[in-house]
Design a protein around this motif. Structure first.
Motif, short mmCIF file in Angstrom:
data_model
loop_
_atom_site.label_atom_id
_atom_site.label_comp_id
_atom_site.label_asym_id
_atom_site.label_seq_id
_atom_site.Cartn_x
_atom_site.Cartn_y
_atom_site.Cartn_z
N GLN A 154 -90.31 99.71 -97.07
CA GLN A 154 -91.51 100.41 -96.59
C GLN A 154 -91.14 101.67 -95.81
N GLN A 155 -90.09 101.62 -95.02
CA GLN A 155 -89.64 102.81 -94.31
C GLN A 155 -89.14 103.86 -95.29
N ARG A 156 -88.48 103.42 -96.32
CA ARG A 156 -87.93 104.35 -97.32
C ARG A 156 -89.03 105.09 -98.08
N ILE A 157 -90.16 104.38 -98.35
CA ILE A 157 -91.22 105.01 -99.13
C ILE A 157 -92.37 105.52 -98.26
N GLY A 158 -92.26 105.35 -96.94
CA GLY A 158 -93.34 105.77 -96.05
C GLY A 158 -94.56 104.87 -96.15
N GLY A 159 -94.33 103.58 -96.47
CA GLY A 159 -95.42 102.62 -96.63
C GLY A 159 -95.94 102.09 -95.31
N ASN A 160 -97.09 101.43 -95.38
CA ASN A 160 -97.74 100.89 -94.18
C ASN A 160 -97.51 99.40 -93.98
N ALA A 161 -96.88 98.70 -94.91
CA ALA A 161 -96.70 97.25 -94.78
C ALA A 161 -95.54 96.96 -93.84
N LEU A 162 -95.71 97.38 -92.61
CA LEU A 162 -94.71 97.19 -91.54
C LEU A 162 -95.35 96.36 -90.44
N PRO A 163 -94.57 95.50 -89.78
CA PRO A 163 -95.17 94.63 -88.76
C PRO A 163 -95.83 95.39 -87.63
N TRP A 164 -95.39 96.59 -87.33
CA TRP A 164 -95.98 97.36 -86.23
C TRP A 164 -97.05 98.34 -86.70
N VAL A 165 -97.31 98.39 -88.03
CA VAL A 165 -98.37 99.26 -88.56
C VAL A 165 -99.51 98.42 -89.13
N ASP A 166 -99.21 97.56 -90.12
CA ASP A 166 -100.22 96.72 -90.76
C ASP A 166 -99.64 95.32 -90.96
N PRO A 167 -99.72 94.48 -89.92
CA PRO A 167 -99.09 93.15 -90.01
C PRO A 167 -99.65 92.29 -91.14
N GLY A 168 -100.92 92.45 -91.49
CA GLY A 168 -101.49 91.67 -92.59
C GLY A 168 -100.87 92.05 -93.92
N ALA A 169 -100.71 93.34 -94.16
CA ALA A 169 -100.06 93.79 -95.39
C ALA A 169 -98.60 93.36 -95.42
N PHE A 170 -97.93 93.41 -94.27
CA PHE A 170 -96.54 92.96 -94.17
C PHE A 170 -96.46 91.48 -94.54
N ALA A 171 -97.38 90.67 -94.03
CA ALA A 171 -97.39 89.23 -94.33
C ALA A 171 -97.59 88.98 -95.82
N GLU A 172 -98.49 89.73 -96.45
CA GLU A 172 -98.72 89.56 -97.90
C GLU A 172 -97.46 89.91 -98.69
N GLN A 173 -96.77 90.96 -98.26
CA GLN A 173 -95.51 91.33 -98.93
C GLN A 173 -94.49 90.19 -98.78
N MET A 174 -94.42 89.61 -97.57
CA MET A 174 -93.47 88.51 -97.34
C MET A 174 -93.83 87.30 -98.19
N LEU A 175 -95.12 86.98 -98.28
CA LEU A 175 -95.54 85.84 -99.11
C LEU A 175 -95.10 86.04 -100.56
N GLY A 176 -95.35 87.22 -101.10
CA GLY A 176 -94.94 87.50 -102.48
C GLY A 176 -93.44 87.36 -102.67
N TRP A 177 -92.68 87.88 -101.72
CA TRP A 177 -91.22 87.81 -101.78
C TRP A 177 -90.77 86.35 -101.72
N ASP A 178 -91.35 85.57 -100.80
CA ASP A 178 -90.94 84.18 -100.62
C ASP A 178 -91.31 83.31 -101.82
N MET A 179 -92.44 83.59 -102.46
CA MET A 179 -92.79 82.84 -103.67
C MET A 179 -91.80 83.17 -104.79
N ARG A 180 -91.43 84.44 -104.89
CA ARG A 180 -90.45 84.84 -105.88
C ARG A 180 -89.10 84.17 -105.60
N ASN A 181 -88.68 84.15 -104.32
CA ASN A 181 -87.43 83.47 -103.95
C ASN A 181 -87.47 82.00 -104.34
N PHE A 182 -88.61 81.37 -104.11
CA PHE A 182 -88.77 79.95 -104.45
C PHE A 182 -88.53 79.77 -105.95
N ARG A 183 -89.18 80.59 -106.76
CA ARG A 183 -89.04 80.49 -108.23
C ARG A 183 -87.60 80.74 -108.66
#
Length: 185
Positions: A49-78
Motif C-alpha cells: 500500500q505504501q508503494r502504490i500510495g494506497g489507503n488500506a493502511l492501519p493508520w488511514v483506513d483500518p477497515g480496508a486494511f482488515a479486508e486486505q488481511m482477510l483476503g491474504w489469510d484465506m489465500r494462505n489457508f488455501r
C-alpha cells in the motif's frame, strides 16, 4: 488419515501474538529447518500500500486494511492446505478479528464466518518481548500496544475454541524445538 497420494494431510499451525514477539524470526528458523511457512499479511500489505500510495493502511483506513488481511489469510489457508504435513502460518484469520476489536471497529459477519469455516490445527502464542521489540516503518505500535494486541489475539482464539500453546522465551533454536515438540499435541 493420509492424502490421495499416501502423504500426510496438511497440518496448519499458526504463530500469533503481539508485534515484537519474534514470530517472523521463529518462522524463518522453522523454514530453515525445512518446514513450509507462509508470511503474515499485515507487513506485506503495508509495504504494498505504501508503494502504490494506497489507503488500506492501519493508520488511514483500518477497515480496508482488515479486508486486505482477510483476503491474504484465506489465500494462505488455501496454499497451506495443498502441502503435506505441517505448515506454519504467521498469523491467521482470527488475528484480523483481534485487530478490529482492538481498533474498536465492528467485526463484519463474513469475517466471523470465515473464522469458523477456515480452522487451524494448532495455535502458538508468542508474547511481546521487550528485549527484542523494535519499531520500524511498518510496525508503528508501542510496546504497550503490542502487549494489548497479544491479549486481544489470545481472547479471540480462546473465544473461537482454540487451545493456545505459549512459546517460552529463549533462543530461536529453543523456541523452534518447543514448537516442533508441541505441534503434534
Amino acid at each position: 488419515m493420509s492424502g490421495k497420494d499416501g502423504t500426510a494431510p496438511a497440518k496448519l499451525l499458526v504463530l500469533t501474538g503481539g508485534p515484537g514477539a519474534g514470530k517472523t524470526s521463529l518462522l524463518a528458523t522453522l523454514q530453515a529447518m525445512g518446514y513450509p511457512a507462509l508470511d503474515e499479511a499485515g507487513r506485506a500489505i503495508i509495504q504494498d500500500q505504501q508503494r502504490i500510495g494506497g489507503n488500506a493502511l492501519p493508520w488511514v483506513d483500518p477497515g480496508a486494511f482488515a479486508e486486505q488481511m482477510l483476503g491474504w489469510d484465506m489465500r494462505n489457508f488455501r496454499m497451506a492446505e495443498r502441502e503435506a504435513g505441517p505448515v506454519f502460518l504467521d498469523r491467521g484469520i482470527p488475528d484480523v478479528i483481534g485487530y478490529l476489536e482492538l481498533s474498536g471497529i465492528p467485526v463484519p459477519a463474513h469475517l466471523e464466518k470465515a473464522a469458523g469455516v477456515f480452522r487451524y490445527d494448532k495455535i502458538f502464542l508468542l508474547r511481546p518481548w521487550p528485549e527484542i521489540f523494535a519499531q520500524d516503518s511498518e510496525r508503528r505500535q508501542s510496546l504497550e500496544e503490542a502487549e494489548r494486541t497479544c491479549e486481544a489475539m489470545e481472547r479471540v482464539y480462546d473465544r473461537l475454541g482454540y487451545r493456545l500453546a505459549e512459546v517460552p522465551r529463549g533462543s530461536l533454536e529453543q523456541r523452534a524445538a518447543f514448537v516442533i515438540n508441541q505441534m503434534g499435541k
